[in-house]
Design a protein around this motif. Structure first.
Motif, PDB file in Angstrom:
ATOM      1  N   HIS A   1       1.176  -0.918   0.328  1.00 28.38           N
ATOM      2  CA  HIS A   1       0.054  -0.175   0.141  1.00 28.38           C
ATOM      3  C   HIS A   1       0.730   1.331  -0.456  1.00 28.38           C
TER       4      HIS A   1
ATOM      5  N   VAL B   1      -5.007   6.678  -3.735  1.00 29.94           N
ATOM      6  CA  VAL B   1      -4.373   7.270  -2.259  1.00 29.94           C
ATOM      7  C   VAL B   1      -5.411   8.297  -1.904  1.00 29.94           C
TER       8      VAL B   1
ATOM      9  N   SER C   1      -9.149   8.022  -1.281  1.00 28.81           N
ATOM     10  CA  SER C   1      -9.565   7.553   0.113  1.00 28.81           C
ATOM     11  C   SER C   1      -8.890   8.703   1.311  1.00 28.81           C
TER      12      SER C   1
ATOM     13  N   TYR D   1      -7.968   0.513  -1.526  1.00 26.81           N
ATOM     14  CA  TYR D   1      -8.175   1.649  -0.920  1.00 26.81           C
ATOM     15  C   TYR D   1      -9.608   1.869  -0.176  1.00 26.81           C
TER      16      TYR D   1
END
Length: 325
Positions: A198, A238, A241, A253
């Motif tokens: 991640h 990212v 989110s 996410y």
């Protein structure tokens, strides 16, 4: 398999004032500027016997250069007959429309059956270009446009253009929730501290900027048009989110699936079945790496996103009709 290489040369007097990485890219045309920059940052380049680590350091001409490094041999990557949806091709570049489910480059868990393997089969000479000409990537389940360099010269030019933010990439996405207005997300991104697959917003991460505007509002979702100013791993996913509007279907996410209250059965089924991030690279614009002519390509939304939008529209219309009664 890795191969040890040792290179040495002398900087030309005519290269006075050039950046070290650019000068070495000219002196060693077999290797891309991005690879040479990696070697400098890894302390594998010496100038007059002194190890250098700053790619932008200037050269004066006449310096003796030595490089001691290791490279992965492309021989470990095998050609595989995998269909490529080619949008454009000439002697220097390819532009493809990547489908969902296809990894761009071999890696952990995906040793083959990638776009790189497909490129080696389609155009065998690309084996002489680092990473088979791949200069940027899309996530496995993100669809849309990618440019590929067929020659080392084209690759070096495209990498420089990407680093200088001269390549325009636009995406369409469907996010969870009601985003009230367009804007920009300017938040640095780094590897997640505990989940190594991640990425995450982190104050010590690399600069990352995503611009977005609203295309369409649904009851509990928003259709977006996005433009990347930078190209960090998982950047769009990212960023959205982080602002609490993850992309529909995002397995990394996203959050637990929530259906709009009173949603049509068709929408419930469509959202439940949508197992990838709703993200598509829809436009690519750049100056051709050799001719410098500005070029632009567009790719229509894939069928799964069209079906999702159709279901969201139908649910929106049904809700409005119910409200009017």
């Amino acid at each position: 398999m890795t191969q040890k290489i040792q290179l040495n040369t002398t900087v030309c007097e005519s290269q006075l004032g050039q950046r070290l990485d650019r000068a070495l890219a000219e002196l060693f045309p077999t290797y891309s500027r991005s690879r040479i920059k990696e070697w400098i940052l890894a302390h594998q380049v010496t100038v007059n016997g002194i190890t250098k680590s700053i790619p932008k350091e200037k050269v004066l001409g006449g310096e003796h250069i030595e490089i001691h490094t290791y490279i992965e041999e492309n021989k470990r990557w095998m050609p595989q007959k995998i269909p490529l949806n080619i949008i454009y091709e000439d002697t220097d570049i390819l532009v493809i429309n990547k489908p969902s489910g296809l990894v761009v480059h071999p890696g952990a868990g995906n040793p083959d059956h990638t776009i790189l393997n497909a490129l080696l089969d389609y155009y065998p000479d690309i084996t002489h270009v680092p990473r088979a000409g791949i200069v940027h990537r899309l996530d496995k389940d993100t669809t849309g446009l990618m440019v590929i360099a067929k020659t080392l010269r084209a690759q070096t030019s495209l990498v420089d253009a990407l680093q200088a933010r001269l390549v325009t990439r636009e995406y369409e996405a469907i996010a969870v929730g009601h985003i009230t207005a367009g804007g920009s997300i300017n938040e640095p991104i780094a590897r997640h501290k505990s989940k190594r697959t991640h990425m995450a917003v982190h104050p010590l991460g690399k600069s990352a900027v995503t611009h977005y505007r609203i295309l369409q509002h649904f009851r509990a979702h928003t259709r977006l048009r996005l433009r990347l100013e930078t190209g960090r791993t998982h950047q769009i996913r990212v960023h959205f989110s982080y602002i609490h509007h993850p992309l529909v279907g995002d397995p990394l996410y996203g959050r637990r699936l929530r259906q709009p209250k009173g949603a049509l059965e068709k929408l419930i089924e469509t959202l439940s079945a949508f197992k990838r991030q709703a993200l598509h690279a829809t436009m690519l614009r750049l100056h051709h790496p050799i001719t410098q002519i500005e070029m632009e390509w567009h790719a229509d939304l894939p069928q799964d996103m069209l079906d999702l939008i159709s279901a969201l529209n139908a649910d929106q219309e049904a809700f409005c009709q119910k409200e009017e009664q």
